[in-house]
Structures are given as C-alpha cells and as structure tokens.
Design a protein around this motif. Structure first.
Motif, mmCIF file in Angstrom:
data_model
loop_
_atom_site.group_PDB
_atom_site.id
_atom_site.type_symbol
_atom_site.label_atom_id
_atom_site.label_comp_id
_atom_site.label_asym_id
_atom_site.label_seq_id
_atom_site.Cartn_x
_atom_site.Cartn_y
_atom_site.Cartn_z
ATOM 1 N N THR A 63 35.595 29.232 39.726
ATOM 2 C CA THR A 63 34.382 28.986 40.362
ATOM 3 C C THR A 63 33.825 27.984 40.895
ATOM 4 N N LYS B 269 36.022 29.942 49.634
ATOM 5 C CA LYS B 269 35.768 31.278 49.250
ATOM 6 C C LYS B 269 36.990 32.205 49.928
ATOM 7 N N ILE C 27 37.404 38.919 38.239
ATOM 8 C CA ILE C 27 36.940 38.785 39.755
ATOM 9 C C ILE C 27 35.671 39.774 40.204
ATOM 10 N N GLY D 169 32.512 38.009 38.666
ATOM 11 C CA GLY D 169 32.135 36.817 39.178
ATOM 12 C C GLY D 169 32.753 35.431 38.396
ATOM 13 N N GLN E 196 37.294 33.681 41.285
ATOM 14 C CA GLN E 196 37.570 34.052 42.434
ATOM 15 C C GLN E 196 38.863 34.636 42.835
ATOM 16 N N TYR F 40 41.678 35.187 45.971
ATOM 17 C CA TYR F 40 41.914 34.638 47.158
ATOM 18 C C TYR F 40 42.783 35.428 47.991
#
Length: 328
Positions: free
Chosen positions: A132, A137, A213, A216, A219, A221
């Motif tokens: 994180t 993002k 994920i 949180g 992350q 992708y």
C-alpha cells in the motif's frame, strides 16, 4: 540393454498381461498413495486434499497423501516415476513439473517418458499485487512508477522456477522495466513482506491475495486470467490492459508412472471425472478461486498433450532467460 532395465521391461510387460479387463475391474483393492512433491499447505497439497475424500469414495479405497518436497518438486516426481506402475502410487503436480527439469537436471526425470497423465485436476490464475506504500493505483500508473526514477521495484516470488517467478520476469520484460527479484521460501513469506511493505510486488493466487485486497491491506493491479475475478470485478485482466501474454494459467495434474496399464488409467480417470463433477468439490473450487478443466480436456490423452505443450513452452523460456536455481 542393461540387465536392470531388461528386468524392468519384463516386469512391465508381465504387468500389462496381468492387467486385463478382469484385473482392472478389481482395481483398486487397497489404499492409493498420492505423492505431493512440495511442502504441506501449498497449492498442490491443497489441490489433492480438496478432492481426496470424494476421489476415495469414487474408487472405494483410502487416499493417502505423502509429502516429498525438494529440488523444485523433482524429488517427489522422481519417486513417483520409479514406483511400481500398478496404479497404487500417483503424483499431484503443477507447472513446476515442466519447469524444474531445466533448473535441476541432476534430479530431473523425463516427464513425457517416465510419467503418464491420469487427468487434469484444476486451474487457477494470479493477481499482480503490491504494497500500500506504492503511490500507483492502476496498472498504467504502476508501470509509469516502475519506469520512473529511483531504485528498481522489489519483486517478490516464492522460489526460483515457480510460476510466480517466471511471471515476474515476463511482466518486467513486457513493460520494459528493471526489477530486483527477491526469492522467498514459499508464497506465504513473500506475501507477508508485501503486507509489511518490505517488498513491492508479487504475483499471488486469489486464495492468498483476494481477501487482503478486499480489506485494503494490499493493492491489486491486474488479474492474469481470461476473465475478471467475480469477487473483485473492478480489477481488470492483464489482457484487458493490453498484455494478453500475461494471462497465464497455474494448473494441477494427477499422474502415474509410465507403463501403468491403460485400463487402470481409465478407471482412475473415470473416478477423477466423477470427483470433479461433484457439487461439493465445485463449491470448494469456487471458494478457493480455482476451476476444473472443461470436460473435453479431462481425458488422459488430452492431459498428456497439454503437459507436453507446456513443457515445450516453459523449458524454452527458462533456457532463453538463462534462469539459474542459485540466483535470485
């Protein structure tokens, strides 16, 4: 022919004559051992334990899982290949079966000559995830960050020659970025360092990454699969982001020693098909983010053809990339 090989050939021939329809109809009459060539708790161990009860029911005999780790899965594979070809010793293995022989030639076996497929067990795909602390993002933002100024991204993987290791190399090549590869003794350790911010990126299965994920803690992708993951529909596939070559399947197969009579292989395959069609097994697969192969790909012949194709692809890549087992 050396005497030992001659005796083995005669034994196989005798077994073949013995295993006519009547003997095959009686098979099995005792417990069947399935060798897992990795440590307990890993994907292969989970794959066989997910189906073992139903597989045992279909065969009418207990299934005993024996863990024989080492040399990228080659020690267990060699033990299975050299077992009596009578259907009572099987092997659960995955992509590493066709990758490790190039990396560990002294422990390697000739997969296509010394093993034969019972059938494919399941397939799954991986998320590209990061800690994180990374400011990016989205995947395009991540690529820009990786190619920007500063030290190369630290890419974790669960060991040399694992699919996640090769995926990390492929991803870096595909986007044209330098990375520092960091090997771990398994996916759990690699993910711990992602969560802790000590490593940047890793390819990880939904079983180890989806919940992190969602909460949180890491992350996501991209998902290296043909379709998006139902629980995380906002994360695009790598193909949707313009990198279809990174949609890569992680598969599991059930195999037997070469020379196992075809009637026994067919009976094992029928039991495997019955197992995979069970609604409880299907539900367990969904929960773990894996899926069965389509019915037309479940025959022993289709499985052997699939494994041969995978062997050609991955052995060529390992050689071309000059991947060494002692390197990170």
């Amino acid at each position: 022919m050396p005497i030992s090989n001659a005796f083995k050939a005669l034994a196989l021939l005798a077994l073949g004559f013995a295993c006519g329809p009547a003997v095959a109809a009686d098979f099995p009459t005792r417990a069947i051992t399935v060798i897992n060539p990795y440590a307990p708790g890993g994907p292969s161990d989970l794959a066989i334990r997910t189906i073992s009860d139903r597989f045992s029911q279909a065969l009418g005999q207990p299934i005993v899982v024996e863990n024989v780790p080492g040399a990228g899965g080659m020690i267990g594979a060699a033990k299975a290949a050299r077992a009596a070809p009578d259907g009572y010793t099987l092997l659960i293995h995955q992509n590493g079966l066709v990758i490790a022989p190039v990396l560990y030639p002294k422990q390697a076996i000739d997969v296509e000559k010394e093993l034969t497929a019972v059938g494919m067990v399941n397939t799954s795909y991986s998320f590209l995830v990061g800690n994180t602390k990374i400011p990016a993002k989205t995947l395009p933002e991540l690529i820009a960050w990786m190619k920007g100024p500063g030290k190369p991204a630290k890419f974790a993987h669960p060991g040399i020659g694992t699919l996640a290791h090769l995926q990390a190399i492929l991803f870096a090549r595909e986007i044209g970025a330098e990375v520092t590869l960091i090997g771990y003794k398994g996916g759990g350790q690699a993910m711990s360092d992602i969560v802790g911010g000590h490593a940047d990126l890793v390819w990880a299965a939904p079983t180890t990454s989806a919940e992190l994920i969602l909460t949180g803690k890491i992350q996501g992708y991209g998902f290296g699969a043909p379709q998006r993951y139902p629980r995380l529909p906002n994360i695009p596939t790598m193909g949707q982001e313009g990198y279809p070559s990174l949609d890569i399947a992680f598969w599991q197969a059930l195999l037997a020693p070469a020379g196992t009579p075809q009637p026994i292989i067919d009976k094992l395959n029928a039991a495997l098909r019955e197992t995979l069609a069970d609604e409880k097994v299907k539900a367990a697969y969904v929960e773990r983010g894996v899926e069965a192969f389509p019915p037309d790909q479940l025959s022993p012949q289709a499985a052997n053809a699939f494994i041969a194709k995978e062997a050609k692809k991955w052995s060529a890549f390992v050689k071309e990339a000059n991947i060494q087992p002692e390197a990170n």
